[in-house]
Scaffold this active site. Structure first.
Site, PDB file in Angstrom:
ATOM      1  N   LYS A 114      12.960   0.568  -9.740  1.00 54.33           N
ATOM      2  CA  LYS A 114      11.964   1.597  -9.415  1.00 54.33           C
ATOM      3  C   LYS A 114      12.643   2.755  -8.700  1.00 54.33           C
ATOM      4  CE  LYS A 114       8.259  -1.742  -9.258  1.00 54.33           C
ATOM      5  NZ  LYS A 114       7.769  -2.844  -8.458  1.00 54.33           N
TER       6      LYS A 114
ATOM      7  N   GLN B 138       4.727  -3.350  -2.498  1.00 54.94           N
ATOM      8  CA  GLN B 138       5.460  -4.281  -3.362  1.00 54.94           C
ATOM      9  C   GLN B 138       5.017  -5.713  -3.054  1.00 54.94           C
ATOM     10  OE1 GLN B 138       7.822  -3.519  -5.834  1.00 54.94           O
ATOM     11  NE2 GLN B 138       7.626  -5.683  -6.328  1.00 54.94           N
TER      12      GLN B 138
ATOM     13  N   ASP C  95      -0.251   2.029  -7.583  1.00 58.54           N
ATOM     14  CA  ASP C  95      -0.424   0.851  -8.442  1.00 58.54           C
ATOM     15  C   ASP C  95      -1.803   0.767  -9.077  1.00 58.54           C
ATOM     16  OD1 ASP C  95       1.698  -0.870  -8.789  1.00 58.54           O
ATOM     17  OD2 ASP C  95       1.577  -1.597  -6.728  1.00 58.54           O
TER      18      ASP C  95
END
Ligand code: NAP
Length: 237
Positions: free
Chosen positions: A4, A48, A71
């Site tokens: 990422k 995360q 997200d």
């Protein structure tokens, strides 16, 4: 996280990683999220998962500003998706699967779709995206009776169980599109939930692991980040 960072940096996105130290609590992470929410220089926040066991992931995700939710996991954004009027950021892995379907011109409207897995990060939003695209969707899980039989009805089969190699050709209708979301490390090797050599004999399309859904997830996170950044600038310019 390494990938990422690599992709974000290549795209010119300023990427800041906030490592959680051993003594971190839910409250201290909530403080960090509040600081990031309030920071005008931050366009998108990604939590995360999984978080360390002492930290409540639901409270942390709920604390993220829905307008900075990289997200698309915030309950408000999931609710919008469930209503069929999604926000700017879609859950990355399911959105990546939809992008694969679009790219390879797999018909979704009217198709029978089966999703194995009902997690909040993959299975459920995957089913919502498919139903929003007019597929007829069945969600399967560990209590599903006759899983192979239900899967054999699918024109599109999305497998997100975290059980390496569990889906073989007996689960697949000839010509079906099979998307393998699973990623499990087995003896140091990344394995999908689909027995690739078996399923490739019958499937019309089959995504590999590694190199299939994983890179798409990262691409979708970057797309979300860009969309959120643009939206904030439209409002503040
Ligand atoms: P999860 O939270 O563990 O959920 C797994 C789901 O699969 C659950 O709903 C479970 O059913 C169901 N399941 C487990 N065993 C089953 C079986 N034998 N038959 C039918 N259903 C079964 O996992 P997740 O977070 O959704 O992730 C799933 C997989 O995708 C993992 O391998 C994960 O590493 C991978 N993943 C990959 C990416 C990527 O970018 N490529 C992103 C996210 C996740 P119950 O609800 O009944 O327990």
């Amino acid at each position: 996280m390494r990938n990422k960072r690599r992709v974000a940096t290549a795209l010119g996105i300023d990427f800041n990683l906030h490592h959680l130290s051993a003594g971190e609590t839910t409250d201290s992470v909530l403080e960090l999220v509040a600081r990031l929410n309030a920071s005008p220089g931050v366009d998108a926040i990604l939590v995360q998962l999984p978080l360390p066991v002492l930290i409540d992931p639901a409270r942390v995700i709920e604390a993220v500003d829905p307008g900075k939710d990289a997200d698309g996991f915030h309950p408000l954004n999931i609710g919008r998706l469930a209503e069929g009027r999604p926000g700017l950021a879609l859950p990355g892995t399911p959105a990546g699967c939809m992008e694969l379907l679009r790219h390879y011109a797999v018909p979704v409207s009217g198709a029978r779709a089966v999703v194995i897995g009902r997690s909040t990060i993959v299975g459920r939003p995957m089913a919502l995206l498919l139903v929003n695209a007019n597929a007829t969707v069945t969600i399967c899980h560990s209590r599903t009776v006759d899983l192979p039989g239900i899967c054999r009805e699918a024109d599109i089969l999305v497998v997100a169980a975290g059980r390496p190699g569990m889906v073989d050709s007996t689960y697949v209708k000839p010509g079906a599109c099979v998307i393998d979301v699973g990623t499990t490390l087995v003896e140091g090797k990344l394995c999908g939930d689909v027995d690739f050599d078996s399923v490739r004999q019958v499937a019309g399309h089959l995504s590999p692991v590694p190199g299939g859904v994983g890179p798409m997830t990262i691409a979708m996170l970057m797309r979300n980040t860009l969309a959120l950044a643009r939206a904030r600038r439209v409002i503040t310019d």
